[in-house]
Design a protein around this motif. Structure first.
Motif, PDB file in Angstrom:
ATOM      1  N   ILE A 351      28.195  61.120 -12.634  1.00 55.78           N
ATOM      2  CA  ILE A 351      27.756  60.617 -13.937  1.00 55.78           C
ATOM      3  C   ILE A 351      28.758  59.676 -14.608  1.00 55.78           C
ATOM      4  O   ILE A 351      28.373  58.668 -15.191  1.00 55.78           O
ATOM      5  CB  ILE A 351      27.365  61.796 -14.873  1.00 55.78           C
ATOM      6  CG1 ILE A 351      26.839  61.291 -16.212  1.00 55.78           C
ATOM      7  CG2 ILE A 351      28.533  62.728 -15.128  1.00 55.78           C
ATOM      8  CD1 ILE A 351      25.536  60.570 -16.103  1.00 55.78           C
ATOM      9  N   ALA A 352      30.049  59.975 -14.483  1.00 54.75           N
ATOM     10  CA  ALA A 352      31.027  59.145 -15.200  1.00 54.75           C
ATOM     11  C   ALA A 352      31.171  57.774 -14.563  1.00 54.75           C
ATOM     12  O   ALA A 352      31.596  56.822 -15.191  1.00 54.75           O
ATOM     13  CB  ALA A 352      32.378  59.849 -15.250  1.00 54.75           C
ATOM     14  N   ASN A 353      30.812  57.694 -13.297  1.00 50.45           N
ATOM     15  CA  ASN A 353      31.033  56.454 -12.564  1.00 50.45           C
ATOM     16  C   ASN A 353      29.723  55.830 -12.102  1.00 50.45           C
ATOM     17  O   ASN A 353      29.676  55.070 -11.142  1.00 50.45           O
ATOM     18  CB  ASN A 353      31.909  56.768 -11.347  1.00 50.45           C
ATOM     19  CG  ASN A 353      32.490  55.510 -10.737  1.00 50.45           C
ATOM     20  OD1 ASN A 353      32.760  54.542 -11.446  1.00 50.45           O
ATOM     21  ND2 ASN A 353      32.653  55.516  -9.422  1.00 50.45           N
ATOM     22  N   ILE A 354      28.648  56.162 -12.792  1.00 53.05           N
ATOM     23  CA  ILE A 354      27.320  55.827 -12.295  1.00 53.05           C
ATOM     24  C   ILE A 354      27.125  54.320 -12.120  1.00 53.05           C
ATOM     25  O   ILE A 354      26.426  53.881 -11.213  1.00 53.05           O
ATOM     26  CB  ILE A 354      26.221  56.451 -13.213  1.00 53.05           C
ATOM     27  CG1 ILE A 354      24.875  56.439 -12.539  1.00 53.05           C
ATOM     28  CG2 ILE A 354      26.171  55.805 -14.577  1.00 53.05           C
ATOM     29  CD1 ILE A 354      24.742  57.475 -11.463  1.00 53.05           C
ATOM     30  N   ASP A 355      27.786  53.533 -12.981  1.00 55.50           N
ATOM     31  CA  ASP A 355      27.593  52.081 -12.913  1.00 55.50           C
ATOM     32  C   ASP A 355      28.047  51.501 -11.581  1.00 55.50           C
ATOM     33  O   ASP A 355      27.385  50.632 -11.022  1.00 55.50           O
ATOM     34  CB  ASP A 355      28.362  51.389 -14.046  1.00 55.50           C
ATOM     35  CG  ASP A 355      27.691  51.656 -15.377  1.00 55.50           C
ATOM     36  OD1 ASP A 355      26.506  52.037 -15.359  1.00 55.50           O
ATOM     37  OD2 ASP A 355      28.357  51.509 -16.407  1.00 55.50           O
ATOM     38  N   SER A 356      29.164  51.999 -11.069  1.00 53.11           N
ATOM     39  CA  SER A 356      29.642  51.412  -9.814  1.00 53.11           C
ATOM     40  C   SER A 356      29.006  52.070  -8.596  1.00 53.11           C
ATOM     41  O   SER A 356      29.317  51.717  -7.468  1.00 53.11           O
ATOM     42  CB  SER A 356      31.160  51.484  -9.744  1.00 53.11           C
ATOM     43  OG  SER A 356      31.616  52.697 -10.232  1.00 53.11           O
ATOM     44  N   LEU A 357      28.130  53.039  -8.845  1.00 50.16           N
ATOM     45  CA  LEU A 357      27.409  53.646  -7.727  1.00 50.16           C
ATOM     46  C   LEU A 357      26.024  53.032  -7.565  1.00 50.16           C
ATOM     47  O   LEU A 357      25.161  53.563  -6.888  1.00 50.16           O
ATOM     48  CB  LEU A 357      27.280  55.159  -7.929  1.00 50.16           C
ATOM     49  CG  LEU A 357      28.565  55.970  -7.733  1.00 50.16           C
ATOM     50  CD1 LEU A 357      28.369  57.391  -8.202  1.00 50.16           C
ATOM     51  CD2 LEU A 357      28.993  55.937  -6.277  1.00 50.16           C
ATOM     52  N   CYS A 358      25.821  51.908  -8.228  1.00 51.41           N
ATOM     53  CA  CYS A 358      24.499  51.294  -8.180  1.00 51.41           C
ATOM     54  C   CYS A 358      24.455  50.139  -7.195  1.00 51.41           C
ATOM     55  O   CYS A 358      25.431  49.434  -6.989  1.00 51.41           O
ATOM     56  CB  CYS A 358      24.111  50.782  -9.568  1.00 51.41           C
ATOM     57  SG  CYS A 358      23.688  52.112 -10.674  1.00 51.41           S
ATOM     58  N   LYS A 359      23.274  49.979  -6.625  1.00 46.00           N
ATOM     59  CA  LYS A 359      23.045  48.808  -5.785  1.00 46.00           C
ATOM     60  C   LYS A 359      22.673  47.644  -6.699  1.00 46.00           C
ATOM     61  O   LYS A 359      22.598  47.780  -7.914  1.00 46.00           O
ATOM     62  CB  LYS A 359      21.870  49.091  -4.830  1.00 46.00           C
ATOM     63  CG  LYS A 359      22.181  50.165  -3.819  1.00 46.00           C
ATOM     64  CD  LYS A 359      21.037  50.312  -2.823  1.00 46.00           C
ATOM     65  CE  LYS A 359      19.953  51.193  -3.361  1.00 46.00           C
ATOM     66  NZ  LYS A 359      19.091  51.796  -2.339  1.00 46.00           N
ATOM     67  N   LYS A 360      22.365  46.522  -6.099  1.00 41.82           N
ATOM     68  CA  LYS A 360      21.881  45.393  -6.886  1.00 41.82           C
ATOM     69  C   LYS A 360      20.596  45.802  -7.605  1.00 41.82           C
ATOM     70  O   LYS A 360      19.789  46.536  -7.056  1.00 41.82           O
ATOM     71  CB  LYS A 360      21.582  44.211  -5.958  1.00 41.82           C
ATOM     72  CG  LYS A 360      22.740  43.219  -5.917  1.00 41.82           C
ATOM     73  CD  LYS A 360      22.343  42.013  -5.078  1.00 41.82           C
ATOM     74  CE  LYS A 360      23.559  41.484  -4.325  1.00 41.82           C
ATOM     75  NZ  LYS A 360      23.162  40.649  -3.203  1.00 41.82           N
TER      76      LYS A 360
END
Lengths: 494, 342
Positions: A351-360
């Protein structure tokens, strides 16, 4: 009360096998053991909540194969649950008297008698509480005393307390112990479940240790010391080594706080963390340590002072800015602040790092999430069945590892840990501490442990700041200070 | 200390609003403190007063029921319809009994579903309420019934007292059924304060697990609460028809919101565990005053909804604001002061 060769299995898992436990009248007995050692199962069998598969329970000379809840209560067994089971919306008096009235199958309420009974019960433990006050207005320790007083209304011969001191301050623990000793004088036996060693040695006459559902040892507390006790609990021996990293103060500090202040919280707080260091901030409940921890993470914005990360000054006024500047925070209460208990391990960790766990296109990359979970599980030796398991199914130590992993995910530059090992058993505690030392050795992270556990800070932080009434009153190197000196400094009055 | 606590209570602000509003109306119209206005208010209080007693109990227990207006309407309609079809001439007691029993059955259905499925009561009663209403409209093909059975007509013409207003030349009469409100309030007060069941309702709303551990049968309490709400709704539904002198099967649609608003305004916490009979009555009174007496202020009636909403926000907001102010101060949250005494 005597428990003989009691066994209990859940599904295929043997929770207890041939466990013995004897408690004499007026004895304070400590039941200890790591998470999953079978303590709770044993308590539930004694209270009649579970039925034992085999073995007997003898209470007051009477043998029971299968003890029911009612029989257990009739024989004077009373359990104080960890959450105390009090009603926040009712008055002190009613909280004390209600259960007894329900048990006696009354239909109407006699308010005069409610107050009488409540007063009587409080007298038994020698405590004064405001009878007309609603319980939600009271402190945690008062709630606990209410639970004890309530148990006293029944004829209690054996009082079982499940980790009663977890949420208490030192002063409150003292109050509790006084009440327990008062009961002891009246011949009431107390079974005290705890893994806080200091307390066990302070209050208990004898102890029994369980490990993996089996008896390890029963002995008098006089015959063992801390080290032996821990060995019995974990089957491992830990040498209390002081953490001594190689720190050169010539390097630039990783993290600096200058003159930080917050009204009603703390004032004039300054410190620096150098590469490789783990620093400790120690203080009593109410010393401002929690407020400081929260301010470092932006939960309360500090009103004065500066925060520096590396050679950049930053403004931390919300958790969002804190995370943006790579500050991680392991909170005091992981259950309410650290975890979404009903959610999976994977979700909690990412949850804290969700942004960098996203694909395009802002879609979560679930393969990456799973990969990360496995990575951290291995790194932190997290015991789990799978990544989709809800967080509440984990033991305290493993839950804390999930919280830690969540912050390690963001590759933090600053990691603030507030009471990181509260309610974590000795083995897992050791693992966590070791990991923090390894982390510090990378020289790339500033680790700050905030705690009221003197030993934890002493063993794991190379520099220690003592906080008292919202200010830093002393700084020590851990090699140059003793437990007693730290305690004295913490409780010192100006 | 006790005085300080007063400011944190909703009831306090509702009380002040009631007094202020009455004085305002009196100044503007000179018609507030008159016998006939009081009688009108008392009369208008009967239905919301009775229903809010049940609603309050449910909210205290941590539950909620939005199906009771449907239960009331269906019970009322069925009872009137049956009585007409057999040309019932007997005692009103039997009609009330019949309507109450119908309501009780529907209430118990709600209770059973809540206990069994463990779904939020709001969702269950939203569903059952719609079913009850739909059943009445589709299966029973409900229509307005202008002429009531004879026993009901007699009862609706029975008055306790009549107040005359000389200046306006009108008079208002307090119907006999006002006694029902008094009885409902008295019974609820007694139940909540002096019975173990009543304390169990508070206990359930305070902490469900603790309530169970204390030895209460939580399912039984819930069945009681939903059953009582149903029975009360059935009874009140028929009372409503008596009051109106006709049977309008849709006359209570939307009433659940009014009642919940009154209960919450009166200081009952929607999260359960807290609530008083006098607070609820004050909440109901305030809402009744707004819909009844606003016109005396020269405010058009279609403003009453607007003002009601405003009052809900302000009335509940004031006490919440007080609590928030205190929480904002750090010292309030962490016991800094206490530790100083070590």
């Amino acid at each position: 009360m005597k428990v003989t060769e009691v066994s209990k299995a859940f599904g295929g898992v043997q929770a207890l096998s041939k466990v013995n436990l004897t408690i004499k009248k007026g004895e304070i007995h400590c039941l200890a053991g790591g998470n999953g050692s079978g303590k709770s199962t044993l308590i539930k069998i004694i209270s009649g909540f579970y039925k034992a598969d085999s073995g007997t329970i003898q209470i007051n000379g009477k043998d029971y194969q299968k003890l029911s809840t009612m029989e257990s209560i009739e024989q004077g067994v009373q359990v104080i649950y960890q959450d105390f089971s009090v009603f926040p919306n009712l008055t002190v008096a009613e909280n004390i008297a209600l259960n007894d009235a329900v048990a006696s199958k009354k239909k109407l309420v006699n308010w005069k008698k409610v107050y009488q009974k409540a007063e009587e019960a409080l007298k038994k433990i020698n405590i004064v509480l405001p009878l007309h006050e609603k319980v939600e207005e009271l402190s945690v320790s008062d709630k606990q005393l209410i639970a004890i007083a309530r148990a006293m209304l029944h004829k209690a011969n054996l009082l079982i307390m499940d980790e009663p001191t977890t949420a208490l301050t030192r002063k409150e623990i003292h109050k509790l112990f006084t009440a327990i000793r008062h009961l002891q004088k009246q011949g009431v036996a107390v079974l005290f479940v705890s893994h806080k060693l200091d307390e066990v040695f302070e209050i208990a006459d004898n102890f029994t240790i369980l490990r993996n559902g089996q008896n390890v040892i029963t002995d008098s507390t006089k015959n063992v010391d801390h080290k032996k006790f821990i060995y019995y609990m974990t089957g491992r021996s830990f040498d209390a080594e002081l953490f001594q990293p190689e720190v050169s103060q010539e390097q630039k500090p990783l993290f600096q706080v200058k003159g930080l202040g917050l009204e009603n919280g703390f004032s004039d707080i300054s410190f620096s963390v150098y590469p490789g260091e783990v620093i400790g901030i120690i203080g009593l409940l109410g010393s401002g340590r929690t407020e400081l921890a929260m301010a470092l993470f932006g939960l309360y914005a500090a009103e004065t002072g500066e925060i520096w990360i590396g050679d950049k000054q930053v403004t931390i006024d919300s958790p969002i800015t804190a995370i943006k500047h790579k500050i991680g925070y392991v909170p005091e209460d992981r259950l309410s602040e650290g975890l979404a208990l009903g959610q999976s391990i994977a979700r909690n960790m990412s949850i804290a790092n969700i942004d960098s766990l996203c694909k395009k296109g802002n879609q979560v990359d679930f393969d990456k999430v799973d990969e990360n979970v496995l990575h951290w599980a291995q790194e932190l030796s997290l015991v789990m069945q799978n990544a989709q398991q809800p967080a509440h199914t984990l033991s305290g130590g493993n839950q804390q590892k999930v919280v830690l992993a969540k912050w390690l995910e963001i590759a933090p530059k600053v990691l603030v840990l507030n009471g990181p090992t509260v309610g974590v058993d000795v083995g897992a505690k050791h693992d966590l501490h070791n990991y923090l030392h390894q982390l510090a050795a990378t020289n790339e992270i500033a680790i700050i442990i905030i705690s009221d556990d003197v030993l934890e800070v002493l063993e794991n932080c190379n520099r220690i700041f003592v906080m008292n009434h919202g200010r830093f009153t002393a700084e020590f190197k851990n090699t140059e200070v003793t437990e007693q000196e730290l305690l004295a400094e913490m409780t010192r009055q100006e | 200390m006790r005085f300080k606590k007063l400011f944190k209570r909703n009831e306090f602000y509702v009380g002040i609003t009631i007094v202020a509003l009455s004085i305002l109306i009196q100044i503007r119209s000179g018609q507030f403190f008159t016998g006939n206005n009081f009688v009108d208010l008392a009369r208008a209080m009967i239905i919301p007063g009775m229903l809010t007693m049940g609603v309050m109990m449910q909210i205290i227990s941590g539950g909620i029921d939005v199906s009771f207006p449907a239960i009331a309407m269906l019970s009322m309609y069925t009872t009137v319809k049956v009585a007409l079809s057999i040309d019932f001439q007997g005692s009103m007691v039997f009609m009330f009994l019949f309507s109450t029993m119908l309501g009780l059955v529907m209430g118990l259905m709600n209770g059973a579903l809540v206990c069994w499925l463990k779904l939020p009561a709001f969702i269950i009663t939203l569903g059952t309420g719609s079913i009850f209403l739909g059943f009445m409209q589709a299966v029973l093909k409900s229509r307005n019934i202008g002429i009531l059975p004879k026993p009901m007509r007699v009862l609706s013409k029975t008055y306790l007292l009549t107040a005359h207003n000389e200046t306006l030349g009108i008079s208002s009469s307090l119907p006999f059924v006002f006694i029902f409100l008094i009885v409902a309030v008295a019974l609820t007060s007694f139940l909540l304060r002096y019975t173990m069941l009543g304390r169990g309702i508070y206990a359930l709303g305070g902490d469900r697990d603790a309530c169970q551990r204390a030895g209460y049968n939580v399912n039984a309490i819930q069945m009681f609460i939903y059953g009582t709400m149903g029975a009360l709704a059935g009874f009140t539904g028929l009372t409503r028809a008596v009051l109106m002198g006709s049977c309008q099967p849709t006359s209570l649609i939307g009433y659940e919101m009014t009642c919940i608003a009154a209960v919450v305004l009166g200081g009952t916490r929607i999260s359960g565990g807290h609530g008083t009979v006098y607070g609820t009555l004050m909440g109901a009174l305030l809402l009744t005053m707004i819909s009844n007496s606003l016109i005396l202020l020269g405010v058009p009636t279609y403003w009453s909804k607007f003002v009601t909403g405003l009052l809900i926000i302000i009335g509940t907001g004031m006490s919440a604001y007080q609590a928030l102010q205190q929480r904002k101060k750090l010292a309030g949250k962490y016991p800094v002061e206490e530790e100083k005494q070590v």
